[in-house]
Design a protein around this motif. Structure first.
Motif, PDB file in Angstrom:
ATOM      1  N   HIS A 285       0.812  -1.216   0.000  1.00  0.00           N
ATOM      2  CA  HIS A 285       0.000   0.000   0.000  1.00  0.00           C
ATOM      3  C   HIS A 285       0.848   1.270   0.000  1.00  0.00           C
ATOM      4  N   CYS A 286       2.133   1.143   0.269  1.00  0.00           N
ATOM      5  CA  CYS A 286       3.015   2.321   0.332  1.00  0.00           C
ATOM      6  C   CYS A 286       3.865   2.480  -0.914  1.00  0.00           C
ATOM      7  N   VAL A 287       3.468   1.859  -2.016  1.00  0.00           N
ATOM      8  CA  VAL A 287       4.165   2.102  -3.276  1.00  0.00           C
ATOM      9  C   VAL A 287       4.089   3.585  -3.611  1.00  0.00           C
ATOM     10  N   GLU A 288       2.943   4.183  -3.321  1.00  0.00           N
ATOM     11  CA  GLU A 288       2.804   5.631  -3.318  1.00  0.00           C
ATOM     12  C   GLU A 288       2.805   6.096  -1.862  1.00  0.00           C
ATOM     13  N   PRO A 289       3.344   7.268  -1.547  1.00  0.00           N
ATOM     14  CA  PRO A 289       3.478   7.695  -0.143  1.00  0.00           C
ATOM     15  C   PRO A 289       2.134   7.691   0.588  1.00  0.00           C
ATOM     16  N   LEU A 320       5.349  -0.024  10.653  1.00  0.00           N
ATOM     17  CA  LEU A 320       6.148   0.851   9.791  1.00  0.00           C
ATOM     18  C   LEU A 320       7.579   0.994  10.298  1.00  0.00           C
ATOM     19  N   HIS A 321       7.742   1.108  11.613  1.00  0.00           N
ATOM     20  CA  HIS A 321       9.089   1.273  12.161  1.00  0.00           C
ATOM     21  C   HIS A 321       9.938   0.026  11.942  1.00  0.00           C
ATOM     22  N   LEU A 322       9.334  -1.154  12.044  1.00  0.00           N
ATOM     23  CA  LEU A 322      10.116  -2.356  11.768  1.00  0.00           C
ATOM     24  C   LEU A 322      10.475  -2.419  10.280  1.00  0.00           C
ATOM     25  N   LEU A 323       9.564  -2.010   9.419  1.00  0.00           N
ATOM     26  CA  LEU A 323       9.886  -1.972   7.989  1.00  0.00           C
ATOM     27  C   LEU A 323      10.994  -0.963   7.703  1.00  0.00           C
ATOM     28  N   MET A 324      11.005   0.146   8.424  1.00  0.00           N
ATOM     29  CA  MET A 324      12.113   1.102   8.281  1.00  0.00           C
ATOM     30  C   MET A 324      13.420   0.462   8.722  1.00  0.00           C
ATOM     31  N   ILE A 329      10.954   0.483   4.000  1.00  0.00           N
ATOM     32  CA  ILE A 329      10.108   1.685   4.007  1.00  0.00           C
ATOM     33  C   ILE A 329      11.009   2.865   4.375  1.00  0.00           C
ATOM     34  N   GLU A 330      10.781   3.997   3.742  1.00  0.00           N
ATOM     35  CA  GLU A 330      11.442   5.213   4.202  1.00  0.00           C
ATOM     36  C   GLU A 330      10.387   6.225   4.636  1.00  0.00           C
ATOM     37  N   ARG A 331      10.777   7.075   5.576  1.00  0.00           N
ATOM     38  CA  ARG A 331       9.865   8.061   6.151  1.00  0.00           C
ATOM     39  C   ARG A 331      10.381   9.458   5.854  1.00  0.00           C
ATOM     40  N   SER A 332       9.476  10.339   5.484  1.00  0.00           N
ATOM     41  CA  SER A 332       9.849  11.742   5.262  1.00  0.00           C
ATOM     42  C   SER A 332       8.777  12.630   5.882  1.00  0.00           C
ATOM     43  N   LEU A 333       9.214  13.771   6.406  1.00  0.00           N
ATOM     44  CA  LEU A 333       8.293  14.735   6.993  1.00  0.00           C
ATOM     45  C   LEU A 333       7.907  15.745   5.920  1.00  0.00           C
ATOM     46  N   GLY A 334       6.618  15.738   5.562  1.00  0.00           N
ATOM     47  CA  GLY A 334       6.150  16.599   4.490  1.00  0.00           C
ATOM     48  C   GLY A 334       5.903  18.027   4.940  1.00  0.00           C
ATOM     49  N   THR A 342       7.023   5.489   2.344  1.00  0.00           N
ATOM     50  CA  THR A 342       7.102   5.014   0.965  1.00  0.00           C
ATOM     51  C   THR A 342       7.926   3.738   0.909  1.00  0.00           C
ATOM     52  N   SER A 343       7.430   2.749   0.189  1.00  0.00           N
ATOM     53  CA  SER A 343       8.164   1.497   0.003  1.00  0.00           C
ATOM     54  C   SER A 343       9.381   1.728  -0.883  1.00  0.00           C
ATOM     55  N   ILE A 344      10.509   1.126  -0.488  1.00  0.00           N
ATOM     56  CA  ILE A 344      11.753   1.360  -1.232  1.00  0.00           C
ATOM     57  C   ILE A 344      12.472   0.074  -1.616  1.00  0.00           C
ATOM     58  N   ASP A 345      11.942  -1.098  -1.236  1.00  0.00           N
ATOM     59  CA  ASP A 345      12.640  -2.351  -1.543  1.00  0.00           C
ATOM     60  C   ASP A 345      12.446  -2.703  -3.011  1.00  0.00           C
ATOM     61  N   PRO A 346      13.531  -2.795  -3.797  1.00  0.00           N
ATOM     62  CA  PRO A 346      13.382  -3.129  -5.220  1.00  0.00           C
ATOM     63  C   PRO A 346      12.850  -4.541  -5.454  1.00  0.00           C
ATOM     64  N   GLY A 347      12.891  -5.377  -4.412  1.00  0.00           N
ATOM     65  CA  GLY A 347      12.376  -6.733  -4.563  1.00  0.00           C
ATOM     66  C   GLY A 347      10.916  -6.886  -4.197  1.00  0.00           C
ATOM     67  N   LEU A 348      10.215  -5.765  -3.973  1.00  0.00           N
ATOM     68  CA  LEU A 348       8.816  -5.865  -3.549  1.00  0.00           C
ATOM     69  C   LEU A 348       7.939  -6.536  -4.593  1.00  0.00           C
ATOM     70  N   ASP A 349       8.157  -6.245  -5.876  1.00  0.00           N
ATOM     71  CA  ASP A 349       7.324  -6.859  -6.911  1.00  0.00           C
ATOM     72  C   ASP A 349       7.397  -8.383  -6.846  1.00  0.00           C
ATOM     73  N   ARG A 350       8.571  -8.885  -6.542  1.00  0.00           N
ATOM     74  CA  ARG A 350       8.740 -10.345  -6.458  1.00  0.00           C
ATOM     75  C   ARG A 350       8.038 -10.906  -5.231  1.00  0.00           C
ATOM     76  N   ARG A 351       8.033 -10.158  -4.132  1.00  0.00           N
ATOM     77  CA  ARG A 351       7.453 -10.658  -2.882  1.00  0.00           C
ATOM     78  C   ARG A 351       5.965 -10.366  -2.747  1.00  0.00           C
ATOM     79  N   ALA A 352       5.446  -9.422  -3.524  1.00  0.00           N
ATOM     80  CA  ALA A 352       4.068  -8.962  -3.350  1.00  0.00           C
ATOM     81  C   ALA A 352       3.074 -10.109  -3.504  1.00  0.00           C
ATOM     82  N   ASN A 353       2.023 -10.035  -2.704  1.00  0.00           N
ATOM     83  CA  ASN A 353       1.015 -11.100  -2.670  1.00  0.00           C
ATOM     84  C   ASN A 353      -0.353 -10.468  -2.401  1.00  0.00           C
ATOM     85  N   PRO A 354      -0.781  -9.521  -3.213  1.00  0.00           N
ATOM     86  CA  PRO A 354      -1.915  -8.676  -2.853  1.00  0.00           C
ATOM     87  C   PRO A 354      -3.244  -9.396  -2.722  1.00  0.00           C
TER      88      PRO A 354
END
Length: 367
Positions: A285-289, A320-324, A329-334, A342-354
């Motif tokens: 769900h965090c592919v987009e922020p 979220l903190h464990l994913l960080m 996951i990365e966190r930014s203050l807007g 926002t998800s940042i792992d390049p292997g997410l597509d391989r692991r995704a199981n929606p």
């Protein structure tokens, strides 16, 4: 293998059921809501009893304790109170019982002083500037805190605020051994649900008193709160599960909620798998922020009241903190003053199981 439940019901209020000689099980009410009971235990030490956890600080519960003291202790006193951790349903009557019998309280250092700090005066999470910043960064509007204040006033009437604690304690540490009734009970400490949760394991009896660390049906709340906004409790919770996997598979687990059960390793695997599935769903769900509030439907399917919302946000942030920590996951203050994840792992597509995730929980439970 499914869990096995040797008992089909709880003891009646005011009664103590013998599990094995020297170990008794009793149940105290917790009022209404989805969780309406807590399991407490008595350990016979020949010349007196140890009480393990104490129930909420309610007049109804204290009346049941008086009844138990008269009818279930065989004329012997309470010689010590052991509290697994600092939540009100566990420490609520610690001062009442230790004062009545002038006996010691036994707790871990982290749990005792956490309880002492929360039982003091001063603004709580819901009325402090720290709380306001924390919940705004999670995506909550300012008027949310007003609803929380009203909710906590009601919860204080229900016994869910921190009671006055005994002024002293005897410290329990991981690996300590308590000899009670001629049997050794090892202290096994876990974390995540609370800072330094003590379980008691008697290998000779094949019994573990697990408190809230291992429950057979519900999942203990693991949350981040404004008191420690950058905490990573889910990481230590998962590490604790790895530690408890060494518990012998034939151990009878006596939990603080639900029924006693066999299958400790199976349950620990279920809990680990549950949280791993929730984290993967959050990544997807965090592919987009997203802000933390956006993720609540991923974890919970029911509309939440202010109390449930607070707990649900805490759980979402813990994931979220464990994913960080895992660099997924990365966190930014807007500029809007909110944290965006926002998800940042390049292997997410391989692991995704929606399409194959567990169904979201109904709502968080106050455990």
């Amino acid at each position: 293998m499914p869990l096995e439940y040797p008992y089909q019901d709880h003891p009646a209020s005011g009664e103590a059921r013998e599990i094995v000689p020297g170990v008794r099980w009793l149940t105290m009410p917790m009022g209404g809501g989805s969780l309406n009971h807590i399991n407490l235990y008595l350990l016979d030490d020949e010349d007196g009893w140890y009480v393990v956890d104490t129930g909420l600080p309610l007049k109804e519960v204290q009346a049941l304790w008086h009844e138990l003291f008269l009818n279930e202790l065989n004329g012997k006193p309470v010689k010590g109170v052991i509290c697994t951790h600092m939540h009100p349903d566990h420490v609520g009557n610690a001062a009442f019982i230790t004062d009545l019998f002038q006996c010691p309280l036994l707790m871990t250092h982290g749990e005792y002083y956490q309880a002492r700090s929360f039982s003091g005066t001063g603004p709580g999470n819901h009325s402090s500037w720290q709380g306001e910043i924390f919940y705004q960064r999670a995506g909550m509007p300012k008027d949310y805190l007003e609803g929380m204040q009203q909710m906590w006033q009601k919860r204080s009437d229900d016994g869910f605020t921190m009671p006055t604690m005994p002024t002293g304690f005897q410290r329990l540490k991981d690996g300590d051994v308590l000899t009670i009734g001629g049997r050794d009970w090892s202290v096994v400490v876990g974390s995540g649900h609370s800072p330094e949760h003590a379980c008691l394991h008697c290998k000779s009896l094949g019994i573990m008193l697990s408190g809230d660390q291992i429950l057979p049906i519900i999942t203990s709340n693991v949350s981040v709160f404004p008191t420690e906004p950058d905490a990573d409790p889910l990481r230590v919770w998962m590490e604790s599960h790895d530690k408890f996997m060494s518990t012998p598979s034939n151990t009878l687990v006596l939990p603080a909620h639900n029924l006693p059960f066999y299958g400790v390793r199976e349950r620990l695997r279920e809990l680990v798998d549950h949280h791993e599935d929730r984290m993967l769903a959050i990544e997807e769900h965090c592919v987009e922020p997203k802000v933390a509030k956006d993720l609540l439907p991923v974890l919970f399917k029911r509309k939440l009241d202010p109390r449930q919302m607070m707990m649900a946000l805490g759980e979402a942030i813990a994931h979220l903190h464990l994913l960080m920590h895992r660099n997924r996951i990365e966190r930014s203050l807007g500029e809007d003053g909110r944290y965006h994840f926002t998800s940042i792992d390049p292997g997410l597509d391989r692991r995704a199981n929606p399409d194959r995730h567990e169904e979201p929980d109904d709502s968080p439970i106050m455990v």
